[in-house]
Design an enzyme around this catalytic site. Sequence first.
Site, PDB file in Angstrom:
ATOM      1  N   GLN A 190       0.831  -1.208   0.000  1.00  0.00           N
ATOM      2  CA  GLN A 190       0.000   0.000   0.000  1.00  0.00           C
ATOM      3  C   GLN A 190       0.871   1.266   0.000  1.00  0.00           C
ATOM      4  O   GLN A 190       0.493   2.296   0.550  1.00  0.00           O
ATOM      5  CB  GLN A 190      -0.944  -0.006   1.195  1.00  0.00           C
ATOM      6  CG  GLN A 190      -2.006  -1.079   1.149  1.00  0.00           C
ATOM      7  CD  GLN A 190      -3.006  -0.860   0.016  1.00  0.00           C
ATOM      8  OE1 GLN A 190      -3.210   0.262  -0.448  1.00  0.00           O
ATOM      9  NE2 GLN A 190      -3.642  -1.925  -0.433  1.00  0.00           N
ATOM     10  N   SER A 191       2.008   1.199  -0.636  1.00  0.00           N
ATOM     11  CA  SER A 191       2.968   2.303  -0.628  1.00  0.00           C
ATOM     12  C   SER A 191       2.436   3.563  -1.307  1.00  0.00           C
ATOM     13  O   SER A 191       2.041   3.538  -2.476  1.00  0.00           O
ATOM     14  CB  SER A 191       4.250   1.855  -1.329  1.00  0.00           C
ATOM     15  OG  SER A 191       5.105   2.946  -1.575  1.00  0.00           O
ATOM     16  N   ASN A 192       2.442   4.682  -0.565  1.00  0.00           N
ATOM     17  CA  ASN A 192       2.123   5.980  -1.170  1.00  0.00           C
ATOM     18  C   ASN A 192       3.196   6.383  -2.175  1.00  0.00           C
ATOM     19  O   ASN A 192       2.893   6.988  -3.208  1.00  0.00           O
ATOM     20  CB  ASN A 192       2.014   7.055  -0.087  1.00  0.00           C
ATOM     21  CG  ASN A 192       0.808   6.856   0.808  1.00  0.00           C
ATOM     22  OD1 ASN A 192      -0.261   6.464   0.355  1.00  0.00           O
ATOM     23  ND2 ASN A 192       0.979   7.118   2.091  1.00  0.00           N
TER      24      ASN A 192
END
Length: 285
Positions: free
Chosen positions: A135-137
């Site tokens: 879920q990396s921004n």
Amino acid sequence: MSPLGSPFRCYASAKRRFRPSFRAARRALAPAVFCAALLSACAGSGPAPGTPSPLGDPAAELAQPYSRGPLAHLPTPLEELETLSAELGGPRILVKRDDQTGLAFGGNKARKLEYIFADAVEKEADVVITWGGLQSNWCRQTAAAAAMLGMRSILLLAKRDDSPVVADGNLLLDEILGAEIHVLERGTNQAEVAEKVAEEERAKGHTPYVVCVGGSRTGGSMEEPLGAMGYLAAFLETHGQMASLGLEPDYMVIPTGSGGTQAGLIVGAAAAETDTKIVGISVSG
């Protein structure tokens, strides 16, 4: 090399070499004007040709090594939190709205990517490879920047546990943005995998640009800590906004992960010659 390395060296060498004009500019100019001039220098822009910079030669020295491409919606607003300040009984608190940088729903990574993608374009890359969590921004905004510039993006995303992978949140946005996604098991050395993928891309005739998670460390294709440059400029932008209100911040408090944002802010505070202290709150596991 520390994330502080190259931006700090650039600023420090300019300051040593041109100390009299730099100091004179700092004293003579209003704080907002001084920060605006430094900000234009760090953005690689400045006065029209033949027009002297209000900073003198240090501006040219600062601007020389770095290119920047417009990806973010800047400047972002500075908002005063009057209710929170009253609830806490006195400290005057303002928030810098870097959630409004644009680029796939905003966030601090957009400022970093302006410098990083300028470097990728100069190196004629056609595919960008990076890594992070599922879920990396950072990966979401990297995929968005690549899509804007007509590049492919390859994301190496590590699982946190053995739960099934569900395409929601940032992972869903990564797919919508056209990223090629490799899901890796927890504990995988993502940097090593990135280099292997880069070799595969080169064998296919592509020019890959490998950049670490958060764009904070040198290595791969990034020879300078360009992500930190984005937040050197962000400090100057914020300080200029504060100065226009007649204020100078005592503290700037930020979440810290890979370290590039905090490094850039520290160098920005040094460049503006302020007493503002940069306080990072770790968000890394």
